[in-house]
Design a protein around this motif. Sequence first.
Motif, PDB file in Angstrom:
ATOM      1  N   SER A   1       0.856  -1.308   0.177  1.00 42.59           N
ATOM      2  CA  SER A   1       0.175   0.032  -0.173  1.00 42.59           C
ATOM      3  C   SER A   1       0.895   1.109  -0.029  1.00 42.59           C
ATOM      4  N   GLY A   2       0.269   2.183  -0.619  1.00 40.18           N
ATOM      5  CA  GLY A   2       1.035   3.427  -0.679  1.00 40.18           C
ATOM      6  C   GLY A   2       0.393   4.914  -0.452  1.00 40.18           C
ATOM      7  N   GLN A   3       0.920   5.790  -0.059  1.00 39.03           N
ATOM      8  CA  GLN A   3       0.213   7.021   0.191  1.00 39.03           C
ATOM      9  C   GLN A   3       1.272   8.260  -0.085  1.00 39.03           C
ATOM     10  N   LEU A   4       0.809   9.272  -1.183  1.00 40.88           N
ATOM     11  CA  LEU A   4       1.621  10.460  -1.205  1.00 40.88           C
ATOM     12  C   LEU A   4       0.973  11.539  -0.040  1.00 40.88           C
ATOM     13  N   GLU A   5       1.961  12.106   0.735  1.00 36.69           N
ATOM     14  CA  GLU A   5       1.356  12.665   1.606  1.00 36.69           C
ATOM     15  C   GLU A   5       2.125  14.168   1.392  1.00 36.69           C
ATOM     16  N   ARG A   6       1.230  15.250   1.396  1.00 38.21           N
ATOM     17  CA  ARG A   6       1.942  16.633   1.580  1.00 38.21           C
ATOM     18  C   ARG A   6       2.541  17.061   2.589  1.00 38.21           C
ATOM     19  N   PRO A   7       3.824  17.373   2.731  1.00 35.68           N
ATOM     20  CA  PRO A   7       4.324  17.858   3.976  1.00 35.68           C
ATOM     21  C   PRO A   7       3.793  19.189   4.721  1.00 35.68           C
ATOM     22  N   THR A   8       3.079  19.813   3.842  1.00 35.56           N
ATOM     23  CA  THR A   8       2.666  20.901   4.476  1.00 35.56           C
ATOM     24  C   THR A   8       0.922  20.802   4.957  1.00 35.56           C
ATOM     25  N   ASP A   9       0.348  19.806   4.387  1.00 33.63           N
ATOM     26  CA  ASP A   9      -0.909  19.857   4.484  1.00 33.63           C
ATOM     27  C   ASP A   9      -1.605  18.456   4.240  1.00 33.63           C
ATOM     28  N   ARG A  10      -2.002  17.686   5.594  1.00 32.31           N
ATOM     29  CA  ARG A  10      -2.504  16.500   5.456  1.00 32.31           C
ATOM     30  C   ARG A  10      -3.963  16.413   4.573  1.00 32.31           C
ATOM     31  N   ARG A  11      -4.539  17.482   4.483  1.00 35.71           N
ATOM     32  CA  ARG A  11      -5.727  17.308   3.778  1.00 35.71           C
ATOM     33  C   ARG A  11      -5.423  16.941   2.351  1.00 35.71           C
ATOM     34  N   ALA A  12      -4.364  17.317   1.871  1.00 36.92           N
ATOM     35  CA  ALA A  12      -4.038  17.133   0.173  1.00 36.92           C
ATOM     36  C   ALA A  12      -3.659  15.546  -0.027  1.00 36.92           C
ATOM     37  N   ASP A  13      -3.353  14.730   1.040  1.00 34.91           N
ATOM     38  CA  ASP A  13      -2.863  13.461   0.954  1.00 34.91           C
ATOM     39  C   ASP A  13      -3.421  12.596  -0.017  1.00 34.91           C
TER      40      ASP A  13
END
Length: 166
Positions: free
Chosen positions: A106-118
Amino acid sequence: MTTKTNSARPITGRFVLITTVCFFSVVIGVNLLMARLAIATLPGTEVDSAYSASLAYEKEIQAAHEQNARGWKVGVHLERQPDGNATLILDARDSAGAPLTGLVFSGQLERPTDRRADRPLHVVEDSRGSYRGTAQSVAPGQWDLVIQADGEGKRLFLSHNRVVLN
């Protein structure tokens, strides 16, 4: 001879009161606006309980030691397409170079500045030891790529990497 008369208004108590009230009204109004904007854009807390996170830290250290002992080699290629979707190609090998099959990645792209954009990456096994994943609506910029492999009822692999997508 002409005489000049001073036509300036005298400063009265009423004038001082009105200017003081106007000044503080502007200051308070700006503070309220800034507080509202700060709360509206706050992405949330990283962890709900620092105490619980510290208790789980020992388990994370043990899992990292076990992962290092396995000696797996996981190669990743991540590319953002012009339509905004991101494609992940993952190649997993054991310490002897044999392909790793039957794992649930499984994977996820996480925005370092805003978790809502993950953005989640939906990863499936493509062929022996090769896995593919996609994420929808990925904006360009910096992301944290988090990859996890589960098998035998527990997490066997975890990787965090900073990537830049164009």
